[in-house]
Design a protein around this motif. Structure first.
Motif, short mmCIF file in Angstrom:
data_model
loop_
_atom_site.label_atom_id
_atom_site.label_comp_id
_atom_site.label_asym_id
_atom_site.label_seq_id
_atom_site.Cartn_x
_atom_site.Cartn_y
_atom_site.Cartn_z
N GLU A 78 0.83 -1.20 0.00
CA GLU A 78 0.00 0.00 0.00
C GLU A 78 0.87 1.26 0.00
OE1 GLU A 78 -3.12 2.70 0.11
OE2 GLU A 78 -3.00 0.60 -0.52
N GLU A 79 1.97 1.24 0.76
CA GLU A 79 2.88 2.39 0.76
C GLU A 79 3.51 2.57 -0.62
OE1 GLU A 79 3.30 4.58 3.02
OE2 GLU A 79 2.15 3.63 4.62
N ILE A 80 3.86 1.47 -1.26
CA ILE A 80 4.43 1.55 -2.61
C ILE A 80 3.40 2.11 -3.59
CG2 ILE A 80 5.35 0.19 -4.52
CD1 ILE A 80 6.56 -1.70 -2.45
N ARG A 81 2.14 1.68 -3.44
CA ARG A 81 1.08 2.19 -4.32
C ARG A 81 0.89 3.69 -4.13
NH1 ARG A 81 -3.81 3.97 -4.44
NH2 ARG A 81 -3.88 3.98 -2.16
N GLN A 82 0.88 4.14 -2.87
CA GLN A 82 0.73 5.57 -2.61
C GLN A 82 1.91 6.36 -3.16
OE1 GLN A 82 -0.04 6.37 1.53
NE2 GLN A 82 -1.76 4.94 1.64
N PHE A 83 3.10 5.76 -3.07
CA PHE A 83 4.28 6.43 -3.62
C PHE A 83 4.17 6.59 -5.13
CE2 PHE A 83 8.44 5.83 -5.66
CZ PHE A 83 9.08 6.98 -5.22
N LEU A 84 3.73 5.54 -5.81
CA LEU A 84 3.64 5.58 -7.27
C LEU A 84 2.48 6.43 -7.77
CD1 LEU A 84 4.43 1.83 -8.09
CD2 LEU A 84 5.98 3.79 -8.25
N CYS A 85 1.44 6.60 -6.95
CA CYS A 85 0.25 7.34 -7.37
C CYS A 85 0.30 8.82 -6.98
CB CYS A 85 -1.00 6.70 -6.77
SG CYS A 85 -1.35 5.04 -7.41
N GLN A 86 1.46 9.33 -6.67
CA GLN A 86 1.57 10.75 -6.35
C GLN A 86 1.35 11.60 -7.61
OE1 GLN A 86 4.76 11.64 -3.10
NE2 GLN A 86 5.59 9.98 -4.32
N GLU A 87 1.07 12.87 -7.38
CA GLU A 87 0.77 13.75 -8.51
C GLU A 87 1.99 14.03 -9.37
OE1 GLU A 87 -1.00 17.26 -6.97
OE2 GLU A 87 -2.84 16.26 -6.29
N ASN A 88 3.18 13.99 -8.77
CA ASN A 88 4.39 14.22 -9.56
C ASN A 88 4.56 13.11 -10.59
OD1 ASN A 88 4.86 15.05 -6.54
ND2 ASN A 88 6.04 16.47 -7.77
N ARG A 89 4.85 13.50 -11.80
CA ARG A 89 4.99 12.52 -12.87
C ARG A 89 6.39 11.93 -12.93
NH1 ARG A 89 1.59 14.98 -18.06
NH2 ARG A 89 -0.44 15.11 -16.97
N ILE A 92 11.96 11.59 -9.85
CA ILE A 92 12.69 12.49 -8.94
C ILE A 92 11.70 13.31 -8.12
CG2 ILE A 92 14.27 14.44 -8.83
CD1 ILE A 92 15.65 13.37 -11.30
N GLY A 93 10.64 13.76 -8.77
CA GLY A 93 9.62 14.51 -8.05
C GLY A 93 8.91 13.67 -7.01
N LYS A 94 8.64 12.41 -7.34
CA LYS A 94 8.00 11.52 -6.37
C LYS A 94 8.92 11.28 -5.17
CE LYS A 94 5.35 8.96 -9.88
NZ LYS A 94 4.00 9.32 -9.46
N LEU A 95 10.20 11.04 -5.44
CA LEU A 95 11.15 10.80 -4.35
C LEU A 95 11.29 12.03 -3.47
CD1 LEU A 95 13.93 8.84 -6.30
CD2 LEU A 95 12.38 7.90 -4.58
N SER A 96 11.36 13.20 -4.10
CA SER A 96 11.50 14.44 -3.34
C SER A 96 10.27 14.70 -2.48
CB SER A 96 11.74 15.61 -4.29
OG SER A 96 11.78 16.83 -3.59
#
Length: 251
Positions: A78-89, A92-96
């Motif tokens: 679930e944490e991985i899913r939330q990480f991948l579904c962030q608004e940043n495309r 690098i933006g997702k990691l930041s």
């Protein structure tokens, strides 16, 4: 036919309302809270009562441990899913956004999963002795402590308590510098005093256990005013220059 259509519509309406009910924020919060409490209870239970070395008599693990492993793994997915579904495309933006925006929460989050799987690996590899097997229990016990700390996130919904938790978190960040000062004082006294005066009348080996046992632990308890043991060791050789110098350093 008319009644059948009417019943079908009412049935669909009921299912729609039921779906909306279970998707409401307060119901989701209740489900998450209840499942997390069950998870903590099962984790605590198997660590306390069913954490044993696999043997010929006990070849398999307890069902509570299997359930805990499945729950932690699903939470990780679930944490991985939330990480991948962030608004940043961009990645690098997702990691930041995930790791830098809320560093304290992310550090606790990553550490909880990391310790769990490290403890799980040790649990099935260090089975040749009780001493080696205890390493797995120690790691998982610390991991359980972190999972308990993570439960504070459920208090964020409280209208009055939530902002206070944010204040405490920011205060802890500010207190880091004071903790650093105390840590430097402890390390300085521990290293210098043990280099001048031999408290145990023997030279301890250079390994982590001996360093913590002879330097870190005694100086840590000095913060609570427990100096009787330190003074008793120093008074064994009252006239020696090393004892006098260490007395001055302790004062």
């Amino acid at each position: 036919m008319w009644r059948s259509t009417k019943y079908s519509k009412s049935y669909l309406t009921y299912l729609r309302h039921l779906k909306h009910f279970h998707e409401s924020p307060i119901v989701k919060y209740s489900y998450n809270s209840a499942s997390y409490i069950i998870f903590l209870l099962l984790f605590s239970y198997y660590l306390l009562f069913n954490f044993e070395i696999p043997t010929d008599e006990i070849p398999s693990i307890h069902w509570t441990e299997i359930f805990v492993i499945l729950m932690v793994t699903t939470m990780l997915f679930e944490e991985i899913r939330q990480f991948l579904c962030q608004e940043n495309r961009t990645m690098i933006g997702k990691l930041s956004n995930y790791f830098i925006t809320n560093q304290f929460h992310t550090a606790i989050l990553v550490l909880s999963y990391l310790l769990f799987y490290i403890g799980l690996i040790l649990r099935f590899t260090n089975t040749y002795s009780e001493e080696a097997f205890s390493a797995a229990k120690i790691v998982l016990a610390y991991d359980l402590e972190i999972w308990f700390i993570r439960s504070f996130v459920f208090l964020g919904i409280a209208q009055n308590l939530g902002p206070k938790l944010v204040m405490i978190r920011r205060m802890v960040t500010d207190l880091f510098f004071f903790t650093y000062i105390i840590l430097i004082a402890m390390i300085a006294y521990g290293v210098v005093s043990r280099s001048m005066y031999n408290f145990n009348n023997e030279t301890f080996p250079f390994d982590g256990q001996s360093i913590f046992q002879n330097i870190a632990y005694p100086t840590y308890y000095l913060m609570y005013g427990n100096i009787d043991g330190e003074l008793a060791d120093l008074d064994r050789e009252q006239g020696s220059s090393a004892s006098i110098a260490t007395h001055i350093l302790l004062a």
